[in-house]
Design a protein around this motif. Sequence first.
Motif, PDB file in Angstrom:
ATOM      1  N   ARG A   1      13.459  22.783  14.398  1.00 53.01           N
ATOM      2  CA  ARG A   1      14.779  22.181  14.165  1.00 53.01           C
ATOM      3  C   ARG A   1      14.647  20.675  13.936  1.00 53.01           C
ATOM      4  O   ARG A   1      15.292  20.111  13.054  1.00 53.01           O
ATOM      5  CB  ARG A   1      15.704  22.446  15.349  1.00 53.01           C
ATOM      6  CG  ARG A   1      17.127  21.939  15.136  1.00 53.01           C
ATOM      7  CD  ARG A   1      17.960  22.101  16.389  1.00 53.01           C
ATOM      8  NE  ARG A   1      18.039  23.479  16.812  1.00 53.01           N
ATOM      9  CZ  ARG A   1      19.138  24.203  16.818  1.00 53.01           C
ATOM     10  NH1 ARG A   1      20.266  23.676  16.406  1.00 53.01           N
ATOM     11  NH2 ARG A   1      19.125  25.445  17.234  1.00 53.01           N
ATOM     12  N   ALA A   2      13.796  20.022  14.713  1.00 54.90           N
ATOM     13  CA  ALA A   2      13.578  18.582  14.537  1.00 54.90           C
ATOM     14  C   ALA A   2      13.027  18.289  13.146  1.00 54.90           C
ATOM     15  O   ALA A   2      13.442  17.331  12.495  1.00 54.90           O
ATOM     16  CB  ALA A   2      12.634  18.048  15.614  1.00 54.90           C
ATOM     17  N   ALA A   3      12.115  19.119  12.680  1.00 54.83           N
ATOM     18  CA  ALA A   3      11.557  18.929  11.342  1.00 54.83           C
ATOM     19  C   ALA A   3      12.619  19.181  10.275  1.00 54.83           C
ATOM     20  O   ALA A   3      12.704  18.443   9.289  1.00 54.83           O
ATOM     21  CB  ALA A   3      10.374  19.860  11.138  1.00 54.83           C
ATOM     22  N   LYS A   4      13.454  20.188  10.489  1.00 55.55           N
ATOM     23  CA  LYS A   4      14.494  20.538   9.511  1.00 55.55           C
ATOM     24  C   LYS A   4      15.522  19.428   9.375  1.00 55.55           C
ATOM     25  O   LYS A   4      15.935  19.087   8.263  1.00 55.55           O
ATOM     26  CB  LYS A   4      15.173  21.840   9.927  1.00 55.55           C
ATOM     27  CG  LYS A   4      16.254  22.299   8.986  1.00 55.55           C
ATOM     28  CD  LYS A   4      16.864  23.606   9.457  1.00 55.55           C
ATOM     29  CE  LYS A   4      17.976  24.038   8.519  1.00 55.55           C
ATOM     30  NZ  LYS A   4      18.617  25.259   8.980  1.00 55.55           N
ATOM     31  N   ILE A   5      15.961  18.868  10.493  1.00 58.87           N
ATOM     32  CA  ILE A   5      16.975  17.817  10.440  1.00 58.87           C
ATOM     33  C   ILE A   5      16.345  16.433  10.312  1.00 58.87           C
ATOM     34  O   ILE A   5      17.051  15.435  10.260  1.00 58.87           O
ATOM     35  CB  ILE A   5      17.950  17.881  11.639  1.00 58.87           C
ATOM     36  CG1 ILE A   5      17.234  17.646  12.968  1.00 58.87           C
ATOM     37  CG2 ILE A   5      18.714  19.186  11.651  1.00 58.87           C
ATOM     38  CD1 ILE A   5      18.147  17.572  14.177  1.00 58.87           C
ATOM     39  N   GLU A   6      15.018  16.401  10.256  1.00 63.23           N
ATOM     40  CA  GLU A   6      14.256  15.164  10.086  1.00 63.23           C
ATOM     41  C   GLU A   6      14.633  14.104  11.114  1.00 63.23           C
ATOM     42  O   GLU A   6      14.892  12.952  10.789  1.00 63.23           O
ATOM     43  CB  GLU A   6      14.428  14.634   8.658  1.00 63.23           C
ATOM     44  CG  GLU A   6      13.907  15.593   7.613  1.00 63.23           C
ATOM     45  CD  GLU A   6      14.118  15.119   6.191  1.00 63.23           C
ATOM     46  OE1 GLU A   6      14.791  14.090   5.972  1.00 63.23           O
ATOM     47  OE2 GLU A   6      13.594  15.784   5.284  1.00 63.23           O
ATOM     48  N   ASP A   7      14.693  14.525  12.356  1.00 63.98           N
ATOM     49  CA  ASP A   7      15.001  13.630  13.467  1.00 63.98           C
ATOM     50  C   ASP A   7      14.038  13.888  14.616  1.00 63.98           C
ATOM     51  O   ASP A   7      13.359  14.914  14.653  1.00 63.98           O
ATOM     52  CB  ASP A   7      16.440  13.846  13.946  1.00 63.98           C
ATOM     53  CG  ASP A   7      17.441  13.002  13.184  1.00 63.98           C
ATOM     54  OD1 ASP A   7      17.162  11.807  12.967  1.00 63.98           O
ATOM     55  OD2 ASP A   7      18.491  13.527  12.808  1.00 63.98           O
ATOM     56  N   PRO A   8      14.004  12.975  15.581  1.00 65.13           N
ATOM     57  CA  PRO A   8      13.108  13.162  16.725  1.00 65.13           C
ATOM     58  C   PRO A   8      13.472  14.391  17.555  1.00 65.13           C
ATOM     59  O   PRO A   8      14.585  14.914  17.471  1.00 65.13           O
ATOM     60  CB  PRO A   8      13.308  11.892  17.560  1.00 65.13           C
ATOM     61  CG  PRO A   8      14.068  10.945  16.726  1.00 65.13           C
ATOM     62  CD  PRO A   8      14.743  11.733  15.647  1.00 65.13           C
ATOM     63  N   ILE A   9      12.535  14.812  18.363  1.00 66.44           N
ATOM     64  CA  ILE A   9      12.739  15.959  19.249  1.00 66.44           C
ATOM     65  C   ILE A   9      13.967  15.750  20.133  1.00 66.44           C
ATOM     66  O   ILE A   9      14.726  16.694  20.377  1.00 66.44           O
ATOM     67  CB  ILE A   9      11.481  16.198  20.118  1.00 66.44           C
ATOM     68  CG1 ILE A   9      10.302  16.606  19.249  1.00 66.44           C
ATOM     69  CG2 ILE A   9      11.746  17.219  21.203  1.00 66.44           C
ATOM     70  CD1 ILE A   9      10.439  17.954  18.580  1.00 66.44           C
ATOM     71  N   ALA A  10      14.189  14.542  20.620  1.00 68.58           N
ATOM     72  CA  ALA A  10      15.337  14.272  21.495  1.00 68.58           C
ATOM     73  C   ALA A  10      16.645  14.641  20.806  1.00 68.58           C
ATOM     74  O   ALA A  10      17.537  15.227  21.417  1.00 68.58           O
ATOM     75  CB  ALA A  10      15.352  12.813  21.933  1.00 68.58           C
ATOM     76  N   VAL A  11      16.776  14.312  19.528  1.00 62.75           N
ATOM     77  CA  VAL A  11      17.984  14.649  18.781  1.00 62.75           C
ATOM     78  C   VAL A  11      18.074  16.160  18.613  1.00 62.75           C
ATOM     79  O   VAL A  11      19.149  16.750  18.714  1.00 62.75           O
ATOM     80  CB  VAL A  11      18.009  13.927  17.418  1.00 62.75           C
ATOM     81  CG1 VAL A  11      19.191  14.389  16.581  1.00 62.75           C
ATOM     82  CG2 VAL A  11      18.050  12.421  17.620  1.00 62.75           C
TER      83      VAL A  11
END
Length: 64
Positions: free
Chosen positions: A32-42
Amino acid sequence: MQAKLQEQLSPADAEVILRRLPERIKADLIARAAKIEDPIAVSIANFLDTEALGFVDCKPGRGQ
């Protein structure tokens, strides 16, 4: 001593959380983090609240 509240999850804290999760959930959060291109926290905040952009506006259960 009173703990200071944080509105964000540090990358180190996110890694600690990931290490304690079952593999299938950890893999989903990483994907999911890779898909939304955001850090793991997000990704973790978004997992808890699909409308959250981060922990500041995270309301677990909203949008599900």
